[in-house]
Scaffold this active site. Structure first.
Site, PDB file in Angstrom:
ATOM      1  N   THR A  76     -11.147  51.817-132.933  1.00 25.92           N
ATOM      2  CA  THR A  76     -12.504  51.276-133.129  1.00 25.92           C
ATOM      3  C   THR A  76     -13.542  52.379-132.901  1.00 25.92           C
ATOM      4  OG1 THR A  76     -11.658  49.252-132.113  1.00 25.92           O
ATOM      5  CG2 THR A  76     -14.041  49.382-132.428  1.00 25.92           C
ATOM      6  N   HIS A  77     -13.337  53.160-131.847  1.00 26.25           N
ATOM      7  CA  HIS A  77     -14.270  54.234-131.480  1.00 26.25           C
ATOM      8  C   HIS A  77     -14.370  55.293-132.584  1.00 26.25           C
ATOM      9  CE1 HIS A  77     -16.338  57.135-128.966  1.00 26.25           C
ATOM     10  NE2 HIS A  77     -15.333  57.984-128.998  1.00 26.25           N
ATOM     11  N   VAL A  78     -13.223  55.720-133.084  1.00 25.71           N
ATOM     12  CA  VAL A  78     -13.228  56.769-134.111  1.00 25.71           C
ATOM     13  C   VAL A  78     -13.813  56.212-135.423  1.00 25.71           C
ATOM     14  CG1 VAL A  78     -11.786  58.333-135.487  1.00 25.71           C
ATOM     15  CG2 VAL A  78     -11.312  58.022-133.064  1.00 25.71           C
TER      16      VAL A  78
END
Ligand code: HEM
Length: 219
Positions: free
Chosen positions: A169-171
């Site tokens: 999700t972060h990337v």
């Protein structure tokens, strides 16, 4: 790409070095961990010099990750405190996901999504570390019983899967929000970026709440 005339420093050199050490450790842990997770993924152990080397090196990289992430916690916990803006931002998540942020309520330095990543990792990394110690046979194998180690390995695997999902999700978000990656590689963002994604933060900076050196004219 040419560098804009006015830039806003979002991450210092220390922030960035600390972040990328964390990111590299995390990727190495995912690769080495997955190679031990399922026989189909054992081929990944070739990256670390074979099965024995993978088993030996994985926990040490975990130790570096813990220390490195503690550095991120110290530097960023304040920016990730939850406030009222987060609920309002979450209600507009659909607009954020389709990159139509004109009517999304303004937020400060971090939005609720970034805070979710920060606090999830703050919970998951210590869980991974302490369950990892329990199953680190060479040093702590005698310290606990086999049933305890079985529970630890289960929690360790589940926490790792959760951390991988949070990381994806972060990337994805980092790539989706254009020019965020430049903030973490070169350290700066443009006033337009801050206006679009973190309008309250830009207002705070403009009113001098974060010191004078954050907004800079290019020399
Ligand atoms: C390996 C791939 C990774 C990429 C491409 C990446 C990218 C980024 C980018 C672009 C930002 C800046 C976002 C912004 O300013 O809006 C950022 C911030 C951050 N990243 Fe990563 N990251 C990666 C891995 C990780 C990992 C593995 C962790 C933690 C375990 C992590 C934790 C953080 C934290 C704590 C911040 C600072 C946000 C804050 O809390 O203020 N990153 N990352």
């Amino acid at each position: 790409m040419t560098r804009p005339n006015t830039v806003i420093i979002r991450y210092t050199m220390a922030n960035r070095v600390n972040h990328w050490i964390t990111a590299i450790c995390f990727v190495l842990l995912v690769l080495s961990g997955l190679s031990m997770f399922h026989p189909m993924l054992f081929f990944l152990s070739g990256l670390f010099g074979g099965g024995q080397w993978t088993r030996a090196v994985h926990p040490w990289i975990g130790c570096v990750l813990l220390i490195s992430y503690l550095g991120l916690i110290i530097q960023f916990w304040r920016a990730n405190l939850v406030n009222r803006d987060d609920a309002a931002w979450m209600k507009s998540i659909k607009e954020v996901l389709v990159n139509d942020e004109d009517h999304v309520p303004p937020v400060g330095r971090n939005n609720a999504g970034q805070k979710f990543v920060f606090w999830s990792m703050t919970l998951l990394i210590p869980v991974l570390f302490f369950t990892g110690l329990v199953i680190w046979e060479v040093y702590f194998g005698e310290a606990t019983s086999i049933p305890v180690q079985r529970v630890a390995v289960l929690i360790h695997s589940m926490a790792a899967i959760a951390a991988i999902l949070v990381w994806i999700t972060h990337v994805y978000a980092a790539i989706w929000v254009r020019n965020s990656v430049r903030g973490m590689t070169q350290g700066y963002v443009t006033p337009g970026w801050a206006w679009r994604h973190h309008r309250k933060w830009l207002s705070e900076l403009a009113s001098g709440q974060h010191g004078k050196t954050t907004i800079r004219k290019r020399p």
